[in-house]
Design a protein around this motif. Structure first.
Motif, PDB file in Angstrom:
ATOM      1  N   GLN A  53      12.986  -3.505   8.293  1.00 35.02           N
ATOM      2  CA  GLN A  53      11.725  -4.184   8.003  1.00 35.02           C
ATOM      3  C   GLN A  53      11.026  -4.532   9.320  1.00 35.02           C
ATOM      4  O   GLN A  53       9.817  -4.331   9.460  1.00 35.02           O
ATOM      5  CB  GLN A  53      11.987  -5.445   7.172  1.00 35.02           C
ATOM      6  CG  GLN A  53      10.729  -6.222   6.846  1.00 35.02           C
ATOM      7  CD  GLN A  53      10.989  -7.306   5.823  1.00 35.02           C
ATOM      8  OE1 GLN A  53      10.992  -7.024   4.644  1.00 35.02           O
ATOM      9  NE2 GLN A  53      11.208  -8.524   6.279  1.00 35.02           N
ATOM     10  N   ASN A  56       9.485  -1.571  10.940  1.00 42.37           N
ATOM     11  CA  ASN A  56       8.318  -1.075  10.221  1.00 42.37           C
ATOM     12  C   ASN A  56       7.152  -2.064  10.204  1.00 42.37           C
ATOM     13  O   ASN A  56       6.265  -1.955   9.380  1.00 42.37           O
ATOM     14  CB  ASN A  56       8.722  -0.703   8.784  1.00 42.37           C
ATOM     15  CG  ASN A  56       7.718   0.184   8.113  1.00 42.37           C
ATOM     16  OD1 ASN A  56       7.236   1.137   8.692  1.00 42.37           O
ATOM     17  ND2 ASN A  56       7.403  -0.128   6.862  1.00 42.37           N
ATOM     18  N   TYR A  59       7.561  -4.869   6.718  1.00 40.84           N
ATOM     19  CA  TYR A  59       7.793  -4.560   5.306  1.00 40.84           C
ATOM     20  C   TYR A  59       8.645  -3.299   5.177  1.00 40.84           C
ATOM     21  O   TYR A  59       8.773  -2.511   6.114  1.00 40.84           O
ATOM     22  CB  TYR A  59       6.482  -4.416   4.533  1.00 40.84           C
ATOM     23  CG  TYR A  59       5.720  -3.147   4.786  1.00 40.84           C
ATOM     24  CD1 TYR A  59       5.759  -2.106   3.869  1.00 40.84           C
ATOM     25  CD2 TYR A  59       4.951  -2.984   5.935  1.00 40.84           C
ATOM     26  CE1 TYR A  59       5.057  -0.935   4.087  1.00 40.84           C
ATOM     27  CE2 TYR A  59       4.248  -1.820   6.170  1.00 40.84           C
ATOM     28  CZ  TYR A  59       4.301  -0.802   5.246  1.00 40.84           C
ATOM     29  OH  TYR A  59       3.612   0.361   5.477  1.00 40.84           O
ATOM     30  N   SER A  61       9.290   0.203   3.208  1.00 33.74           N
ATOM     31  CA  SER A  61       8.749   1.244   2.346  1.00 33.74           C
ATOM     32  C   SER A  61       9.875   1.768   1.451  1.00 33.74           C
ATOM     33  O   SER A  61      11.063   1.530   1.712  1.00 33.74           O
ATOM     34  CB  SER A  61       8.193   2.395   3.194  1.00 33.74           C
ATOM     35  OG  SER A  61       9.256   3.035   3.889  1.00 33.74           O
ATOM     36  N   GLU A  62       9.495   2.491   0.421  1.00 33.80           N
ATOM     37  CA  GLU A  62      10.491   3.104  -0.452  1.00 33.80           C
ATOM     38  C   GLU A  62      11.374   4.063   0.348  1.00 33.80           C
ATOM     39  O   GLU A  62      12.590   4.125   0.156  1.00 33.80           O
ATOM     40  CB  GLU A  62       9.793   3.847  -1.592  1.00 33.80           C
ATOM     41  CG  GLU A  62      10.734   4.414  -2.623  1.00 33.80           C
ATOM     42  CD  GLU A  62       9.998   5.068  -3.788  1.00 33.80           C
ATOM     43  OE1 GLU A  62      10.483   6.113  -4.265  1.00 33.80           O
ATOM     44  OE2 GLU A  62       8.966   4.534  -4.209  1.00 33.80           O
ATOM     45  N   ASP A  63      10.765   4.791   1.282  1.00 36.15           N
ATOM     46  CA  ASP A  63      11.536   5.722   2.109  1.00 36.15           C
ATOM     47  C   ASP A  63      12.553   4.993   2.987  1.00 36.15           C
ATOM     48  O   ASP A  63      13.659   5.486   3.194  1.00 36.15           O
ATOM     49  CB  ASP A  63      10.611   6.567   2.981  1.00 36.15           C
ATOM     50  CG  ASP A  63       9.897   7.666   2.196  1.00 36.15           C
ATOM     51  OD1 ASP A  63      10.332   7.977   1.061  1.00 36.15           O
ATOM     52  OD2 ASP A  63       8.907   8.205   2.714  1.00 36.15           O
ATOM     53  N   LEU A  91       7.996  -5.667   0.298  1.00 32.39           N
ATOM     54  CA  LEU A  91       7.828  -4.278  -0.116  1.00 32.39           C
ATOM     55  C   LEU A  91       6.396  -3.799   0.065  1.00 32.39           C
ATOM     56  O   LEU A  91       6.077  -2.655  -0.242  1.00 32.39           O
ATOM     57  CB  LEU A  91       8.278  -4.089  -1.568  1.00 32.39           C
ATOM     58  CG  LEU A  91       9.734  -4.464  -1.849  1.00 32.39           C
ATOM     59  CD1 LEU A  91      10.086  -4.197  -3.302  1.00 32.39           C
ATOM     60  CD2 LEU A  91      10.699  -3.749  -0.926  1.00 32.39           C
ATOM     61  N   GLU A  92       5.557  -4.670   0.561  1.00 37.51           N
ATOM     62  CA  GLU A  92       4.173  -4.319   0.871  1.00 37.51           C
ATOM     63  C   GLU A  92       3.847  -4.905   2.238  1.00 37.51           C
ATOM     64  O   GLU A  92       4.453  -5.892   2.665  1.00 37.51           O
ATOM     65  CB  GLU A  92       3.217  -4.900  -0.168  1.00 37.51           C
ATOM     66  CG  GLU A  92       3.407  -4.337  -1.547  1.00 37.51           C
ATOM     67  CD  GLU A  92       2.484  -4.972  -2.579  1.00 37.51           C
ATOM     68  OE1 GLU A  92       1.623  -5.805  -2.190  1.00 37.51           O
ATOM     69  OE2 GLU A  92       2.618  -4.653  -3.754  1.00 37.51           O
ATOM     70  N   GLN A  93       2.872  -4.334   2.889  1.00 41.18           N
ATOM     71  CA  GLN A  93       2.490  -4.802   4.212  1.00 41.18           C
ATOM     72  C   GLN A  93       2.046  -6.266   4.141  1.00 41.18           C
ATOM     73  O   GLN A  93       1.385  -6.684   3.184  1.00 41.18           O
ATOM     74  CB  GLN A  93       1.359  -3.940   4.765  1.00 41.18           C
ATOM     75  CG  GLN A  93       1.128  -4.158   6.224  1.00 41.18           C
ATOM     76  CD  GLN A  93       0.309  -3.038   6.842  1.00 41.18           C
ATOM     77  OE1 GLN A  93      -0.168  -2.149   6.161  1.00 41.18           O
ATOM     78  NE2 GLN A  93       0.158  -3.097   8.143  1.00 41.18           N
TER      79      GLN A  93
END
Length: 176
Positions: A53, A56, A59, A61-63, A91-93
């Protein structure tokens, strides 16, 4: 044509997500894995999610969730369950400054509703929202384990307690 798309989708799904984990993150995850018996590397899932997290920009991502599962040899759904259960994972920015306001009983009794109202007035956003400039996200969370300093919030990695409107303004004014 339709068959080609289907085959490409299957190939894309089966492609390794491991390249998404950079070398620095991989080394940090490996330090956590080393703390557990070799057959229990999945015990590092919470640390791995936090590390990825951070990698990134705040957050998952699904990947990245799939990359975590692949790296720790876990079913992706098991990693997803962890990522969706704990409030520390996004799970979102989110905004550059994530403010997690404790609204559990001690903080609520000591004025966490007033903290949320003040943040809404000051920032123009409520719980679960991010400011238009991407600077702030406000989030309601359960107990942060600092009841003695209620009402309190977590800003990034720092806890701030005994909050008043003036103290909140001082904290926010000190941010970039």
């Amino acid at each position: 044509m339709r068959r080609d798309r289907s085959m490409m989708a299957q190939h894309k799904k089966s492609a390794s997500k491991l390249p998404l984990i950079n070398d620095e993150s991989r080394a940090e995850i490996d330090q956590w894995i080393a703390k557990y018996p070799p057959d229990q590397k999945q015990s590092a899932v919470m640390a791995a999610l936090r590390i990825l997290q951070d990698q990134n920009g705040g957050y998952l991502s699904e990947d990245l969730i799939e990359a975590t599962a692949e790296y720790l040899k876990m079913p992706p759904i098991a990693v997803y369950e962890v990522a969706t259960f704990y409030s520390m994972y996004e799970l979102e920015q989110v905004g550059r400054h994530k403010i997690c306001v404790c609204t559990n009983i001690s903080c609520k009794l000591c004025g966490s509703d007033d903290v949320l109202k003040h943040l809404q007035q000051r920032l123009g956003i409520g719980p679960g929202e991010t400011s238009d400039d991407g600077r702030f996200t406000v989030k309601e969370v359960e107990c942060l384990g600092a009841c003695v300093d209620a009402p309190m919030f977590q800003l990034g990695d720092s806890y701030h307690g005994k909050l008043t409107p003036q103290r909140i303004d001082e904290i926010l004014d000190g941010l970039d």
